[in-house]
Design a protein around this motif. Structure first.
Motif, PDB file in Angstrom:
ATOM      1  N   LEU A   1      18.967  -6.444 -22.505  1.00  0.00           N
ATOM      2  CA  LEU A   1      17.967  -5.794 -21.655  1.00  0.00           C
ATOM      3  C   LEU A   1      17.319  -4.598 -22.347  1.00  0.00           C
ATOM      4  CD1 LEU A   1      16.678  -5.745 -18.800  1.00  0.00           C
ATOM      5  CD2 LEU A   1      18.512  -4.159 -18.135  1.00  0.00           C
ATOM      6  N   ARG A   2      15.987  -4.548 -22.286  1.00  0.00           N
ATOM      7  CA  ARG A   2      15.208  -3.447 -22.849  1.00  0.00           C
ATOM      8  C   ARG A   2      14.642  -2.601 -21.715  1.00  0.00           C
ATOM      9  NH1 ARG A   2      17.339  -5.690 -26.549  1.00  0.00           N
ATOM     10  NH2 ARG A   2      16.412  -6.403 -28.516  1.00  0.00           N
ATOM     11  N   PRO A   3      14.845  -1.285 -21.742  1.00  0.00           N
ATOM     12  CA  PRO A   3      14.314  -0.430 -20.675  1.00  0.00           C
ATOM     13  C   PRO A   3      12.804  -0.563 -20.482  1.00  0.00           C
ATOM     14  CG  PRO A   3      15.896   0.793 -21.997  1.00  0.00           C
ATOM     15  CD  PRO A   3      15.674  -0.520 -22.697  1.00  0.00           C
ATOM     16  N   GLY A   4      12.060  -0.713 -21.564  1.00  0.00           N
ATOM     17  CA  GLY A   4      10.616  -0.839 -21.444  1.00  0.00           C
ATOM     18  C   GLY A   4      10.192  -2.111 -20.745  1.00  0.00           C
ATOM     19  N   GLU A   5      10.896  -3.209 -21.006  1.00  0.00           N
ATOM     20  CA  GLU A   5      10.574  -4.465 -20.338  1.00  0.00           C
ATOM     21  C   GLU A   5      10.942  -4.399 -18.859  1.00  0.00           C
ATOM     22  OE1 GLU A   5      12.055  -7.868 -22.466  1.00  0.00           O
ATOM     23  OE2 GLU A   5      11.244  -7.150 -24.374  1.00  0.00           O
ATOM     24  N   LEU A   6      12.074  -3.771 -18.559  1.00  0.00           N
ATOM     25  CA  LEU A   6      12.446  -3.581 -17.158  1.00  0.00           C
ATOM     26  C   LEU A   6      11.426  -2.712 -16.444  1.00  0.00           C
ATOM     27  CD1 LEU A   6      14.423  -3.920 -14.804  1.00  0.00           C
ATOM     28  CD2 LEU A   6      15.714  -1.973 -15.733  1.00  0.00           C
ATOM     29  N   ALA A   7      10.917  -1.687 -17.114  1.00  0.00           N
ATOM     30  CA  ALA A   7       9.902  -0.820 -16.510  1.00  0.00           C
ATOM     31  C   ALA A   7       8.647  -1.601 -16.149  1.00  0.00           C
ATOM     32  CB  ALA A   7       9.563   0.322 -17.467  1.00  0.00           C
ATOM     33  N   ARG A   8       8.240  -2.534 -17.003  1.00  0.00           N
ATOM     34  CA  ARG A   8       7.072  -3.356 -16.706  1.00  0.00           C
ATOM     35  C   ARG A   8       7.318  -4.232 -15.484  1.00  0.00           C
ATOM     36  NH1 ARG A   8       5.674  -7.153 -20.958  1.00  0.00           N
ATOM     37  NH2 ARG A   8       3.745  -7.400 -19.775  1.00  0.00           N
ATOM     38  N   VAL A   9       8.515  -4.781 -15.400  1.00  0.00           N
ATOM     39  CA  VAL A   9       8.868  -5.625 -14.251  1.00  0.00           C
ATOM     40  C   VAL A   9       8.848  -4.803 -12.966  1.00  0.00           C
ATOM     41  CG1 VAL A   9      10.776  -6.891 -13.193  1.00  0.00           C
ATOM     42  CG2 VAL A   9      10.156  -7.324 -15.573  1.00  0.00           C
ATOM     43  N   LEU A  10       9.418  -3.624 -12.999  1.00  0.00           N
ATOM     44  CA  LEU A  10       9.459  -2.777 -11.804  1.00  0.00           C
ATOM     45  C   LEU A  10       8.056  -2.325 -11.405  1.00  0.00           C
ATOM     46  CD1 LEU A  10      12.628  -0.678 -12.674  1.00  0.00           C
ATOM     47  CD2 LEU A  10      12.419  -2.370 -10.831  1.00  0.00           C
ATOM     48  N   ASP A  11       7.235  -1.999 -12.384  1.00  0.00           N
ATOM     49  CA  ASP A  11       5.861  -1.579 -12.089  1.00  0.00           C
ATOM     50  C   ASP A  11       5.090  -2.717 -11.420  1.00  0.00           C
ATOM     51  OD1 ASP A  11       3.603   0.369 -12.441  1.00  0.00           O
ATOM     52  OD2 ASP A  11       2.805  -1.270 -13.658  1.00  0.00           O
ATOM     53  N   TYR A  12       5.260  -3.924 -11.920  1.00  0.00           N
ATOM     54  CA  TYR A  12       4.605  -5.087 -11.321  1.00  0.00           C
ATOM     55  C   TYR A  12       5.141  -5.328  -9.911  1.00  0.00           C
ATOM     56  CZ  TYR A  12       2.753  -9.874 -11.040  1.00  0.00           C
ATOM     57  OH  TYR A  12       2.076 -11.008 -10.667  1.00  0.00           O
ATOM     58  N   SER A  13       6.452  -5.225  -9.759  1.00  0.00           N
ATOM     59  CA  SER A  13       7.087  -5.494  -8.470  1.00  0.00           C
ATOM     60  C   SER A  13       6.610  -4.547  -7.381  1.00  0.00           C
ATOM     61  CB  SER A  13       8.611  -5.368  -8.601  1.00  0.00           C
ATOM     62  OG  SER A  13       9.125  -6.293  -9.524  1.00  0.00           O
ATOM     63  N   ALA A  14       6.236  -3.347  -7.769  1.00  0.00           N
ATOM     64  CA  ALA A  14       5.819  -2.343  -6.789  1.00  0.00           C
ATOM     65  C   ALA A  14       4.584  -2.754  -6.004  1.00  0.00           C
ATOM     66  CB  ALA A  14       5.561  -1.009  -7.489  1.00  0.00           C
ATOM     67  N   GLU A  15       3.878  -3.780  -6.469  1.00  0.00           N
ATOM     68  CA  GLU A  15       2.668  -4.241  -5.792  1.00  0.00           C
ATOM     69  C   GLU A  15       2.945  -5.227  -4.665  1.00  0.00           C
ATOM     70  OE1 GLU A  15      -0.324  -3.016  -6.479  1.00  0.00           O
ATOM     71  OE2 GLU A  15       0.635  -1.716  -7.962  1.00  0.00           O
TER      72      GLU A  15
ATOM     73  N   THR B   1       0.814  -1.216   0.000  1.00  0.00           N
ATOM     74  CA  THR B   1       0.000   0.000   0.000  1.00  0.00           C
ATOM     75  C   THR B   1       0.845   1.263   0.000  1.00  0.00           C
ATOM     76  OG1 THR B   1      -0.110  -0.057   2.427  1.00  0.00           O
ATOM     77  CG2 THR B   1      -1.867  -1.152   1.203  1.00  0.00           C
ATOM     78  N   ASP B   2       2.177   1.127   0.070  1.00  0.00           N
ATOM     79  CA  ASP B   2       3.082   2.280   0.065  1.00  0.00           C
ATOM     80  C   ASP B   2       3.774   2.349  -1.288  1.00  0.00           C
ATOM     81  OD1 ASP B   2       6.022   3.281   2.029  1.00  0.00           O
ATOM     82  OD2 ASP B   2       4.793   4.353   0.559  1.00  0.00           O
ATOM     83  N   PRO B   3       3.369   3.267  -2.186  1.00  0.00           N
ATOM     84  CA  PRO B   3       3.976   3.323  -3.517  1.00  0.00           C
ATOM     85  C   PRO B   3       5.487   3.479  -3.418  1.00  0.00           C
ATOM     86  CG  PRO B   3       2.036   4.747  -3.402  1.00  0.00           C
ATOM     87  CD  PRO B   3       2.332   4.293  -2.000  1.00  0.00           C
ATOM     88  N   THR B   4       6.204   2.787  -4.298  1.00  0.00           N
ATOM     89  CA  THR B   4       7.644   2.730  -4.176  1.00  0.00           C
ATOM     90  C   THR B   4       8.380   3.904  -4.808  1.00  0.00           C
ATOM     91  OG1 THR B   4       7.761   1.414  -6.197  1.00  0.00           O
ATOM     92  CG2 THR B   4       7.629   0.221  -4.105  1.00  0.00           C
ATOM     93  N   GLY B   5       7.808   4.546  -5.804  1.00  0.00           N
ATOM     94  CA  GLY B   5       8.527   5.641  -6.446  1.00  0.00           C
ATOM     95  C   GLY B   5       9.673   5.119  -7.277  1.00  0.00           C
ATOM     96  N   HIS B   6      10.782   5.845  -7.273  1.00  0.00           N
ATOM     97  CA  HIS B   6      11.943   5.468  -8.078  1.00  0.00           C
ATOM     98  C   HIS B   6      12.717   4.325  -7.429  1.00  0.00           C
ATOM     99  CE1 HIS B   6      11.488   8.634 -10.995  1.00  0.00           C
ATOM    100  NE2 HIS B   6      11.414   9.532 -10.056  1.00  0.00           N
ATOM    101  N   TRP B   7      13.361   3.534  -8.271  1.00  0.00           N
ATOM    102  CA  TRP B   7      14.069   2.342  -7.831  1.00  0.00           C
ATOM    103  C   TRP B   7      15.578   2.536  -7.869  1.00  0.00           C
ATOM    104  CZ3 TRP B   7      11.891  -2.381  -6.374  1.00  0.00           C
ATOM    105  CH2 TRP B   7      10.496  -2.486  -6.552  1.00  0.00           C
ATOM    106  N   SER B   8      16.247   1.909  -6.928  1.00  0.00           N
ATOM    107  CA  SER B   8      17.702   1.758  -6.967  1.00  0.00           C
ATOM    108  C   SER B   8      18.008   0.309  -7.295  1.00  0.00           C
ATOM    109  CB  SER B   8      18.330   2.133  -5.622  1.00  0.00           C
ATOM    110  OG  SER B   8      18.273   3.521  -5.394  1.00  0.00           O
ATOM    111  N   LEU B   9      18.851   0.103  -8.296  1.00  0.00           N
ATOM    112  CA  LEU B   9      19.215  -1.249  -8.697  1.00  0.00           C
ATOM    113  C   LEU B   9      20.626  -1.567  -8.226  1.00  0.00           C
ATOM    114  CD1 LEU B   9      17.837  -1.475 -12.351  1.00  0.00           C
ATOM    115  CD2 LEU B   9      16.645  -1.770 -10.175  1.00  0.00           C
ATOM    116  N   VAL B  10      20.808  -2.778  -7.742  1.00  0.00           N
ATOM    117  CA  VAL B  10      22.114  -3.253  -7.292  1.00  0.00           C
ATOM    118  C   VAL B  10      22.565  -4.342  -8.262  1.00  0.00           C
ATOM    119  CG1 VAL B  10      23.428  -4.332  -5.443  1.00  0.00           C
ATOM    120  CG2 VAL B  10      21.582  -2.729  -4.892  1.00  0.00           C
ATOM    121  N   VAL B  11      23.723  -4.127  -8.870  1.00  0.00           N
ATOM    122  CA  VAL B  11      24.249  -5.031  -9.892  1.00  0.00           C
ATOM    123  C   VAL B  11      25.595  -5.575  -9.419  1.00  0.00           C
ATOM    124  CG1 VAL B  11      25.042  -5.225 -12.280  1.00  0.00           C
ATOM    125  CG2 VAL B  11      23.065  -3.781 -11.736  1.00  0.00           C
TER     126      VAL B  11
END
Length: 229
Positions: A123-137, A9-19
């Motif tokens: 890696l495609r930025p658009g596909e990563l964006a979909r993954v991150l958007d889904y993960s935010a739930e 229930t707490d929107p995540t906003g921007h993501w930090s990625l660890v590689v």
């Protein structure tokens, strides 16, 4: 609660990625039969450059932290836009990811954090964006690799520990830990890591980034990305 399959229930906003990235001399050792020892470390760095560049092109990504002790990789990936954190634990992949997570949250305690493999050259930025958007739930979520055994991505919402369990059959371990498996279609570029010659052939078929493509185009004549070599 962390570990449950529940909507966040707490929107995540921007993501930090660890590689995480091994020293280049040891990276991608299983590629050696297909590429040789000369090309292998150059490809490992090219994979990381293309991965980081694509991640930083994703609007949902605020920053990328690369955990590595390799000085050449550190310099090149800094120029790409990543922040470099030395692998102070020196205890393998999962310790490096946890260390990167701590480095992110030392400055932003409420950061949404995700671990991302360094070997995703298509890696495609658009596909990563979909993954991150889904993960935010969800508190924690992950993407299994193209083989259906390992993991290429693992997320943790603000206030949730990443608890990485990468390596080998990590899909089963992440499921057991309560992380949600991301079942989206059309995210092949997020799934296609490169460990073997066959993996490289699959990534090339998807369309790799400029750095990987350039090194592959300049390879020795007759080299082909197959495990039979």
């Amino acid at each position: 609660m962390e570990g449950e399959i529940a909507t966040n229930t707490d929107p995540t906003g921007h993501w930090s990625l660890v590689v995480p990235l091994k020293p280049l001399a040891r990276a991608k050792s299983r590629l050696t039969p297909a590429t040789g020892d000369g090309l292998r470390p150059r490809l490992a760095l090219a994979f990381a450059r293309d991965t980081v560049a694509a991640a930083l092109s994703c609007p949902a990504v605020l920053d990328v932290v690369v955990v590595t002790d390799d000085p050449e990789a550190g310099a090149v990936l800094t120029a790409t836009g990543a922040r470099i954190v030395p692998d102070a634990p020196g205890r393998g992949l999962n310790a490096a990811l946890a260390h990167g997570e701590r480095a992110v949250r030392a400055g932003r305690p409420r950061a949404a954090v995700a671990a991302l493999n360094a070997d995703l050259p298509a890696l495609r930025p658009g596909e990563l964006a979909r993954v991150l958007d889904y993960s935010a739930e969800f508190p924690r979520a992950f993407v299994t690799d193209a083989a259906g055994i390992g993991t290429t991505f693992l997320s943790a919402a603000p206030g949730v520990e990443l608890r990485p369990a990468f390596g080998g059959p990590s899909r089963a371990r992440h499921l057991e830990s309560g992380a949600v498996e991301i079942g989206l279609t059309g995210i092949d570029s997020v799934r296609q890591d490169v460990d073997t010659g066959d993996d490289l052939r699959a990534a090339l078929a998807l369309g790799v980034g400029a750095h990987t493509a350039g090194h592959w185009a300049a390879r020795a004549p007759g080299t082909e990305p197959t495990t039979a070599l």
